[in-house]
Write a protein that holds these residues in place. Structure first.
Motif, PDB file in Angstrom:
ATOM      1  N   ILE A 194       0.856  -1.190   0.000  1.00  0.00           N
ATOM      2  CA  ILE A 194       0.000   0.000   0.000  1.00  0.00           C
ATOM      3  C   ILE A 194       0.889   1.237   0.000  1.00  0.00           C
ATOM      4  O   ILE A 194       1.827   1.336   0.799  1.00  0.00           O
ATOM      5  N   ILE A 195       0.603   2.162  -0.891  1.00  0.00           N
ATOM      6  CA  ILE A 195       1.314   3.432  -0.893  1.00  0.00           C
ATOM      7  C   ILE A 195       0.335   4.537  -1.283  1.00  0.00           C
ATOM      8  O   ILE A 195      -0.518   4.342  -2.161  1.00  0.00           O
ATOM      9  N   GLY A 196       0.418   5.654  -0.595  1.00  0.00           N
ATOM     10  CA  GLY A 196      -0.478   6.764  -0.879  1.00  0.00           C
ATOM     11  C   GLY A 196       0.139   8.082  -0.500  1.00  0.00           C
ATOM     12  O   GLY A 196       1.112   8.143   0.265  1.00  0.00           O
ATOM     13  N   SER A 197      -0.405   9.145  -1.029  1.00  0.00           N
ATOM     14  CA  SER A 197       0.103  10.478  -0.719  1.00  0.00           C
ATOM     15  C   SER A 197      -1.026  11.487  -0.853  1.00  0.00           C
ATOM     16  O   SER A 197      -2.033  11.238  -1.521  1.00  0.00           O
ATOM     17  N   ALA A 198      -0.832  12.631  -0.211  1.00  0.00           N
ATOM     18  CA  ALA A 198      -1.785  13.733  -0.298  1.00  0.00           C
ATOM     19  C   ALA A 198      -1.012  15.037  -0.287  1.00  0.00           C
ATOM     20  O   ALA A 198      -0.058  15.198   0.481  1.00  0.00           O
ATOM     21  N   VAL A 199      -1.416  15.956  -1.152  1.00  0.00           N
ATOM     22  CA  VAL A 199      -0.813  17.281  -1.217  1.00  0.00           C
ATOM     23  C   VAL A 199      -1.944  18.296  -1.204  1.00  0.00           C
ATOM     24  O   VAL A 199      -2.839  18.248  -2.061  1.00  0.00           O
ATOM     25  N   ASN A 200      -1.911  19.204  -0.232  1.00  0.00           N
ATOM     26  CA  ASN A 200      -2.969  20.203  -0.076  1.00  0.00           C
ATOM     27  C   ASN A 200      -2.364  21.605  -0.034  1.00  0.00           C
ATOM     28  O   ASN A 200      -1.258  21.807   0.484  1.00  0.00           O
ATOM     29  N   TYR A 201      -3.118  22.551  -0.574  1.00  0.00           N
ATOM     30  CA  TYR A 201      -2.734  23.967  -0.491  1.00  0.00           C
ATOM     31  C   TYR A 201      -3.966  24.755  -0.076  1.00  0.00           C
ATOM     32  O   TYR A 201      -5.018  24.677  -0.731  1.00  0.00           O
ATOM     33  N   VAL A 202      -3.839  25.518   1.032  1.00  0.00           N
ATOM     34  CA  VAL A 202      -5.004  26.177   1.619  1.00  0.00           C
ATOM     35  C   VAL A 202      -4.710  27.649   1.860  1.00  0.00           C
ATOM     36  O   VAL A 202      -3.690  28.015   2.461  1.00  0.00           O
ATOM     37  N   LYS A 203      -5.623  28.510   1.389  1.00  0.00           N
ATOM     38  CA  LYS A 203      -5.609  29.944   1.681  1.00  0.00           C
ATOM     39  C   LYS A 203      -7.002  30.334   2.180  1.00  0.00           C
ATOM     40  O   LYS A 203      -7.942  29.538   2.148  1.00  0.00           O
ATOM     41  N   GLU A 204      -7.143  31.575   2.631  1.00  0.00           N
ATOM     42  CA  GLU A 204      -8.426  32.009   3.184  1.00  0.00           C
ATOM     43  C   GLU A 204      -9.535  32.044   2.137  1.00  0.00           C
ATOM     44  O   GLU A 204     -10.715  31.919   2.475  1.00  0.00           O
TER      45      GLU A 204
END
Length: 244
Positions: free
Chosen positions: A41-51
């Motif tokens: 099992i391999i997984g990843s997450a990339v998030n970018y958050v602004k107001e």
């Protein structure tokens, strides 16, 4: 009934999503292994958050061999492999108005079914949605969400990897769904109300072809879902009365 209004009679399972803030970039990496079935099992997450804006992406891959039951008994045709990738984004138009979009692509291949005489060579789905949310403060209306969605599914079963097949058979199927719902929640005095209007259109086709071992015999074909069409309209109203 314990889940209130549903979409076409199904519970609406929702993904996690970021909230509007100045969190910036975040990254996750997940790696797992299961000794029974030798599953990787391999997984990843990339998030970018602004107001006023956010983007969430994630990916997951799983690959497993046959699993083993008690007494170390191998269960043939229990293997599978699949991957899932998704992205969602939100734009804040105002303090109480926002637009959100999401897409999910899921693909599984070589999925074994030990209890059946055939396996799934391909199962894939594309799921998309676009929504508008209005969340006012200090008013009777607490939230109002309207969403458009579309999904398409392909599911193919065959017995090409099974030994000693008396007659080869293919069973593919396809499904397309277009839908919309609009849901409002609010409070008026002792009343907590919910109103949900929804509609969807679905087209499903599934067929089966059997190939005789004798070349002099004709192929056998039938529809298991003969171009089934469903057009649905629904109205759900709920009033939760809080006495004290």
């Amino acid at each position: 009934g314990c889940h209130g209004a549903t979409i076409g009679g199904a519970i609406d399972l929702k993904k996690n999503e970021s909230s509007f803030s100045n969190a910036g970039w975040s990254t996750d990496l997940n790696i797992g292994y299961e000794s029974n079935s030798n599953q990787k099992i391999i997984g990843s997450a990339v998030n970018y958050v602004k107001e006023s804006f956010y983007v969430d992406t994630d990916f997951m891959l799983r690959k497993a061999d046959n699993y083993f039951a008690g007494n170390n008994e191998e269960i043939p045709f229990s293997q599978f492999q699949k991957f899932n990738i998704s992205a969602s984004s939100g734009f804040r138009l105002d303090t109480d108005k926002m637009i959100k979009a999401a897409v999910i692509y899921d693909k599984a291949t070589d999925v074994g079914y030990p209890a059946l005489p055939m396996d799934v060579s391909l199962a894939k789905a594309l799921i998309t949605s676009l929504s508008y949310e209005y969340v006012p403060s200090g008013t009777t209306l607490q939230s109002w969400e309207t969403k458009l969605y579309y999904n398409t599914i392909t599911h193919i079963m065959d017995d090409t990897k099974r030994p000693n097949v008396p007659i080869h058979m293919d069973m593919p199927g396809w499904s397309d769904t277009y839908g919309i719902y609009s849901k409002a929640k609010g409070v008026f005095g002792l009343h907590h109300f919910t109103a949900d209007v929804s509609s969807f259109y679905n087209r499903s086709v599934a067929e089966m072809t059997m190939y005789p071992n004798d070349p002099n015999e004709n192929l056998m074909f039938m529809y298991t879902w003969p171009d089934v069409r469903t057009l649905y309209y629904g109205l759900f109203l709920e009033d939760h009365l809080a006495l004290n």
